[in-house]
Design an enzyme around this catalytic site. Structure first.
Site, short mmCIF file in Angstrom:
data_model
loop_
_atom_site.label_atom_id
_atom_site.label_comp_id
_atom_site.label_asym_id
_atom_site.label_seq_id
_atom_site.Cartn_x
_atom_site.Cartn_y
_atom_site.Cartn_z
N HIS A 230 -3.85 -5.03 -0.36
CA HIS A 230 -3.61 -5.39 1.06
C HIS A 230 -3.52 -6.92 1.00
O HIS A 230 -4.76 -7.47 0.99
CB HIS A 230 -4.66 -4.94 2.04
CG HIS A 230 -4.33 -3.38 2.52
ND1 HIS A 230 -3.36 -2.99 3.29
CD2 HIS A 230 -4.82 -2.35 2.00
CE1 HIS A 230 -3.46 -1.74 3.41
NE2 HIS A 230 -4.07 -1.27 2.49
N GLU B 22 -2.87 -9.05 3.28
CA GLU B 22 -3.44 -9.51 4.73
C GLU B 22 -4.91 -9.50 4.89
O GLU B 22 -5.53 -9.89 5.75
CB GLU B 22 -2.85 -8.98 5.96
CG GLU B 22 -3.13 -7.37 6.00
CD GLU B 22 -2.65 -6.41 5.10
OE1 GLU B 22 -2.92 -4.98 5.40
OE2 GLU B 22 -2.04 -6.74 4.13
N CYS C 116 0.74 -1.37 0.09
CA CYS C 116 -0.05 -0.07 -0.02
C CYS C 116 0.93 1.38 -0.02
O CYS C 116 1.55 1.51 -1.10
CB CYS C 116 -0.91 -0.11 1.04
SG CYS C 116 -2.52 1.05 1.05
#
Length: 217
Positions: free
Chosen positions: A195, A197, A83
């Protein structure tokens, strides 16, 4: 033991990244740290980031993270930027009235729509920030795409996007009113706008690929 350092400069979803990586293997040790020695001694390094680029760059420089990341890449250590971590690698960003970034990769960071209405292919207005799931088209093969199908959806949250200056470094693109760079690759450095995650199975697969990547192609 696979030692992974998540760089802590006070900006980012650090612990969710750490927990996602830890969930992948019992043989992984994750440290969330700003200590240069600990980061540079790690097997792999994650450079995350969330927030306004001016604040991020101020902390990156105050804590010497710019020198740490530069040295890690020079030493061919595997680095994954996420990011704003990806955006910080570029030459400059339009955000906050133009901010100089690390200038490690050619290109700049621009605002979606450039101050004008952002429209989809049907002429419908798109909201900024770009938030949610979007397809990523793989523009070149890379070990981090292993077992990740082309055009898989990943989770994005951003108002600014990277316009890469070197097309050969673009590893993936996405589209939100306009085509933008979703992933960059240069030697032992891989950077993503999305992202991993937060991207469920595909994101965990990419993180798992990173844990097994030696920084070469």
């Amino acid at each position: 033991m696979n030692n992974v350092a998540v760089i802590d400069y006070g900006m980012g979803n650090l612990h969710s990244v750490a927990k996602a990586v830890e969930s992948l293997s019992a043989d992984v040790r994750v440290s969330v740290t700003s200590d240069a020695e600990q980061i540079l001694n790690a097997d792999r390094i994650i450079f995350p980031g969330v927030g306004a680029i001016r604040d991020c760059m101020a902390e990156i420089r105050r804590l010497g993270v710019d020198e740490i990341v530069t040295k890690a890449v020079a030493e061919k250590r595997p680095v994954l930027a996420i990011c704003v971590g990806m955006q910080a690698l570029m030459e400059r960003s339009e955000e906050n009235g133009n901010v100089d970034c690390l200038n490690m990769l050619p290109g700049q960071v621009l605002r979606f729509g450039g101050g004008k209405a952002l429209l989809d292919a049907n002429g419908q207005r798109l909201k900024v920030p770009h938030m949610g799931w979007n397809q990523v088209t793989q523009t070149q093969p890379h070990p981090l795409w292993h077992k990740v199908e082309d055009n898989t959806r990943f989770y994005f949250v951003h108002s600014y996007y990277v316009q890469a200056g070197e097309p050969n470094q673009v590893a993936g693109t996405s589209e939100y009113g306009e085509v933008f760079t979703a992933a960059l690759s240069q030697d032992s450095l891989f950077a993503v706008q999305f992202h991993p995650e937060k991207s469920q199975h595909a994101g965990l697969q990419l993180l798992d690929n990173f844990l097994h990547w030696d920084g070469t192609r």
